[in-house]
Structures are given as structure tokens and as C-alpha cells.
Write a protein that holds these residues in place. Structure first.
Motif, PDB file in Angstrom:
ATOM      1  N   SER A  39       0.795  -1.111  -0.161  1.00 47.06           N
ATOM      2  CA  SER A  39       0.051   0.166  -0.186  1.00 47.06           C
ATOM      3  C   SER A  39       0.910   1.176   0.103  1.00 47.06           C
ATOM      4  CB  SER A  39      -0.791  -0.089   1.118  1.00 47.06           C
ATOM      5  OG  SER A  39      -1.307   1.343   1.453  1.00 47.06           O
ATOM      6  N   SER A  40       0.593   2.195  -0.898  1.00 50.02           N
ATOM      7  CA  SER A  40       1.518   3.240  -1.150  1.00 50.02           C
ATOM      8  C   SER A  40       1.190   4.365   0.255  1.00 50.02           C
ATOM      9  CB  SER A  40       0.913   4.087  -2.040  1.00 50.02           C
ATOM     10  OG  SER A  40       1.286   3.638  -3.482  1.00 50.02           O
ATOM     11  N   GLU A  41      -0.134   4.166   0.926  1.00 50.78           N
ATOM     12  CA  GLU A  41      -0.254   5.103   1.980  1.00 50.78           C
ATOM     13  C   GLU A  41       0.493   4.342   3.226  1.00 50.78           C
ATOM     14  OE1 GLU A  41      -1.615   7.850   4.151  1.00 50.78           O
ATOM     15  OE2 GLU A  41      -1.855   7.719   2.003  1.00 50.78           O
ATOM     16  N   PHE A  42       0.489   3.096   3.184  1.00 48.86           N
ATOM     17  CA  PHE A  42       1.323   2.401   4.358  1.00 48.86           C
ATOM     18  C   PHE A  42       2.854   2.607   4.275  1.00 48.86           C
ATOM     19  CE2 PHE A  42       3.677  -0.997   6.272  1.00 48.86           C
ATOM     20  CZ  PHE A  42       3.036  -1.290   7.278  1.00 48.86           C
ATOM     21  N   LEU A  43       3.327   2.769   2.922  1.00 45.12           N
ATOM     22  CA  LEU A  43       4.650   3.134   2.753  1.00 45.12           C
ATOM     23  C   LEU A  43       4.880   4.629   3.296  1.00 45.12           C
ATOM     24  CD1 LEU A  43       5.437   1.547  -0.731  1.00 45.12           C
ATOM     25  CD2 LEU A  43       5.849   0.650   1.248  1.00 45.12           C
ATOM     26  N   ARG A  44       4.146   5.515   2.956  1.00 46.07           N
ATOM     27  CA  ARG A  44       4.353   6.807   3.300  1.00 46.07           C
ATOM     28  C   ARG A  44       4.233   6.907   5.120  1.00 46.07           C
ATOM     29  NH1 ARG A  44       0.113   7.633  -0.588  1.00 46.07           N
ATOM     30  NH2 ARG A  44       1.075   8.417  -2.557  1.00 46.07           N
ATOM     31  N   TYR A  74       7.883  -2.762   6.967  1.00 47.21           N
ATOM     32  CA  TYR A  74       8.134  -1.377   6.546  1.00 47.21           C
ATOM     33  C   TYR A  74       7.290  -1.640   5.151  1.00 47.21           C
ATOM     34  CZ  TYR A  74      11.747   0.379   9.673  1.00 47.21           C
ATOM     35  OH  TYR A  74      12.332   0.902  10.657  1.00 47.21           O
ATOM     36  N   PHE A  75       7.056  -2.647   4.766  1.00 51.87           N
ATOM     37  CA  PHE A  75       6.457  -2.878   3.527  1.00 51.87           C
ATOM     38  C   PHE A  75       4.794  -3.538   3.640  1.00 51.87           C
ATOM     39  CE2 PHE A  75      10.525  -2.823   1.892  1.00 51.87           C
ATOM     40  CZ  PHE A  75      10.622  -2.079   0.809  1.00 51.87           C
ATOM     41  N   GLY A  76       4.633  -3.688   5.051  1.00 53.54           N
ATOM     42  CA  GLY A  76       3.335  -4.312   5.418  1.00 53.54           C
ATOM     43  C   GLY A  76       3.093  -5.829   5.021  1.00 53.54           C
ATOM     44  N   LEU A  77       4.295  -6.414   4.898  1.00 53.05           N
ATOM     45  CA  LEU A  77       4.356  -7.845   4.283  1.00 53.05           C
ATOM     46  C   LEU A  77       4.487  -8.554   5.462  1.00 53.05           C
ATOM     47  CD1 LEU A  77       6.432  -7.575   1.237  1.00 53.05           C
ATOM     48  CD2 LEU A  77       4.168  -7.208   1.521  1.00 53.05           C
ATOM     49  N   GLU A  78       4.062  -9.978   5.712  1.00 52.20           N
ATOM     50  CA  GLU A  78       4.091 -11.303   6.361  1.00 52.20           C
ATOM     51  C   GLU A  78       4.718 -12.165   5.872  1.00 52.20           C
ATOM     52  OE1 GLU A  78       0.378 -11.430   8.818  1.00 52.20           O
ATOM     53  OE2 GLU A  78       0.637  -9.351   9.493  1.00 52.20           O
ATOM     54  N   PRO A  79       5.823 -12.346   5.267  1.00 53.59           N
ATOM     55  CA  PRO A  79       6.537 -13.483   4.662  1.00 53.59           C
ATOM     56  C   PRO A  79       6.509 -14.658   5.796  1.00 53.59           C
ATOM     57  CG  PRO A  79       7.984 -12.005   4.961  1.00 53.59           C
ATOM     58  CD  PRO A  79       7.033 -11.049   5.490  1.00 53.59           C
ATOM     59  N   GLU A  80       6.202 -15.834   5.381  1.00 47.16           N
ATOM     60  CA  GLU A  80       6.298 -17.026   6.196  1.00 47.16           C
ATOM     61  C   GLU A  80       7.619 -17.489   6.270  1.00 47.16           C
ATOM     62  OE1 GLU A  80       4.455 -21.355   6.504  1.00 47.16           O
ATOM     63  OE2 GLU A  80       3.893 -20.303   4.904  1.00 47.16           O
ATOM     64  N   TYR A  81       8.545 -17.305   5.071  1.00 45.73           N
ATOM     65  CA  TYR A  81      10.003 -17.834   5.131  1.00 45.73           C
ATOM     66  C   TYR A  81      11.163 -16.486   4.791  1.00 45.73           C
ATOM     67  CZ  TYR A  81       7.470 -22.332   5.156  1.00 45.73           C
ATOM     68  OH  TYR A  81       6.899 -23.233   5.232  1.00 45.73           O
TER      69      TYR A  81
END
Length: 300
Positions: A48-53, A134-141
Motif C-alpha cells: 500500500s502506498s499509504e502504508f509506505l508513506r 516497512y512494506f506491510g508484508l508477513e512472509p512465512e519464510y
């Protein structure tokens, strides 16, 4: 440690002379560098661009002084890399919470905006991996799963949607023995693979703080150069000095003075008001001493 680094450099030069990259990947000839890498297997992740900001991550879509500051940093980093034919850079700081991870991310995005380059951002802070947050990601690995469980790297990479030229290797699960993992032969081979696979790719490693653990200093011999992030008003003088001493055998190409309250030429601009998030770039390591001296005068 030095012998390992020399052996890696010899292997890289032998592959270049043979005209091939890691795993037999053909290297461009005649100085022709591909403008883009086709990410046919890398997973794409929506951001999300808003999340990045909100996280103060630059997007490249909103030109402002913040983005421009990283543009200046990008230009000077690229000059150092080109001058020395380097493409692997580590970013660290003396202590924690001094802005190294955000600086690494925004420098990576800024470099990826440069025509003719792509960037692989590796979260190598294996005790506290948080680049993905910082990217709002939740990678499993992530990287730790490759080092511990042989999870294929191709299954770990993430391509943030909307950020051209940037691929992320998340840190994965925290590792209590991260220093040993970062200093392992498996990790050194991986760095060499990243270094040689695509000549137009710059690899950025977000390392743990230098003075907190042995991780960063253990890993430093595998990179071409390092960038040090200091926070004005927070990083103690002795910590900055100790950090530069620990990096004496590494090509320290410069210092980012994070959250500075002064501009590089503020003496010439008496009416200038600093932005809230200013990132002056000191091109030489000697600048550290100037900054330390300035901080000492303030404390005195």
C-alpha cells in the motif's frame, strides 16, 4: 577471514574471464547491460502506498525533499560503486534504533529508480529481521530458512508491486546463532551467487548494529563496501569511533548522518530551516571526525 575474501574474489574474476555468471548464467558482453530483469518466478507482493508513506518509505511517486535527499545519497553511492566495480554494499550502525533499516530500504528503492539498475535488498539482521514490516508484508519464510532448512532462495524472494526493479529477501525466523550463520560457508557462497548472477544488480544487506553482536563484523568480509548510519544527538561519540575501528578492514564508503538538525551548507544559509527528516551525506570517513568534533563542542 582475509583468505576467504581473497578466494571469493579470485573465483569471481575467474568466472568473469570465462564469460559466465553463477550457475552458468551468461554475462552481458560488450558493455551492454540489460535495463530490466524479468521476474518470471519471483512472487509479487501487494504493498500500500499509504502504508509506505506512514512508514516514511519513499515511493518515487511523490517528489519531495525527502526523496531528493535519498537521490543525493544514491548518486554518491553509485559513484563509489562504479569507481571500484563494486555491487555489494552493507548498511549498519553502531547501535540499535539509529535508522539503518529505513535508510537501507529507501536507498534500495532510490537505487532501483536509477535506469539500468535493479536492486536486491537482503534482510541480514537475523536476530531482529524487520525489513518486511516497512512494506506491510508477513512472509512465512526468509533467509534464515535457507540457511537452516535449505529452503530454495527462489521461493523466498518477494517483488513489491509498484516498485520497479526492487526484490526483497526477507530475514525469516529470528536465529539465536545468527553470527555463526552469517559467517558460514553457505552464506559466503550465497553472497557470491548474488554478486555475480546479474551484473546490473546492486545487492544491499541490512546488517545488525555493529556494537550489539558479532554478526555485522563477521559478515563484513563478504561485501564490497559498507555504509555507516549515525543518528545525530543519539549516537555517542565513542560508539561512532568504535564502529569505524571495527570496520577498519572494510571499505567504508561514507556515513549517513540521520535525523540531522543541520544541513550540509547551513553556515551559508542563516535563514534555512531544517526539514523534520534530513539526511546529510558525508562522502568520506574523515567526515565522522568532523561530526564527532561538532558533537563534542555541543556537549562541552
Amino acid at each position: 577471514m582475509e583468505r576467504i575474501k581473497e578466494a571469493l574474489e579470485r573465483a569471481r574474476q575467474e568466472r568473469q574471464h570465462a564469460g559466465g555468471g553463477a550457475n552458468g548464467t551468461p554475462m552481458p558482453r560488450g558493455g551492454v547491460v540489460p535495463a530490466q530483469i524479468a521476474y518470471t518466478q519471483t512472487r509479487h507482493a501487494e504493498v500500500s502506498s499509504e502504508f509506505l508513506r506512514e512508514k516514511r518509505v519513499i515511493t518515487g511517486r511523490d517528489p519531495d525533499t525527502f526523496t531528493d535527499a535519498y537521490g543525493i545519497l544514491r548518486t554518491q553511492v553509485l559513484q563509489r560503486l562504479r569507481e571500484n566495480n563494486w555491487n555489494v554494499l552493507a548498511v549498519t550502525s553502531p547501535g540499535g534504533h539509529e535508522g539503518k533499516t529505513l535508510t537501507t530500504i529507501n536507498l534500495a528503492i532510490s537505487l532501483a529508480m536509477e535506469v539500468g539498475y535493479t536492486v536486491l535488498l537482503v534482510d541480514a539482521d537475523l536476530r531482529h529481521p524487520d525489513v518486511h514490516t516497512y512494506f506491510g508484508l508477513e512472509p512465512e519464510y526468509g533467509l534464515s530458512d535457507y540457511l537452516v532448512s535449505d529452503k530454495p532462495i527462489s521461493e523466498l524472494l518477494l517483488k513489491p508491486a509498484g516498485i520497479q526493479g526492487l526484490v526483497i529477501l526477507p530475514g525469516g525466523k529470528p536465529l539465536p546463532n545468527s553470527a555463526e550463520m552469517l559467517n558460514s560457508p553457505k552464506m559466503s557462497r550465497l553472497v557470491e551467487e548474488f554478486k555475480t548472477r546479474y551484473p546490473s544488480r546492486i545487492v544491499l544487506f541490512d546488517l545488525p548494529p555493529l556494537l550489539a553482536t558479532a554478526d555485522a563484523i563477521s559478515f563484513a568480509p563478504y561485501v564490497d563496501a559498507a555504509l555507516l548510519v549515525l543518528e545525530e544527538g543519539k549516537t555517542p561519540m565513542h560508539d561512532a569511533q568504535r564502529a569505524t575501528e571495527l570496520l577498519k578492514d572494510t571499505h567504508l564508503i561514507g556515513v549517513v548522518l540521520n535525523k540531522s538538525l543541520s544541513a550540509p551548507n547551513d553556515d551559508k544559509q542563516p535563514g534555512w530551516k531544517p526539514p523534520q527528516w534530513n539526511i546529510p551525506w558525508s562522502a568520506g570517513v574523515g567526515k565522522i571526525r568532523q561530526w564527532i568534533g561538532r558533537l563534542a563542542r555541543r556537549k562541552g
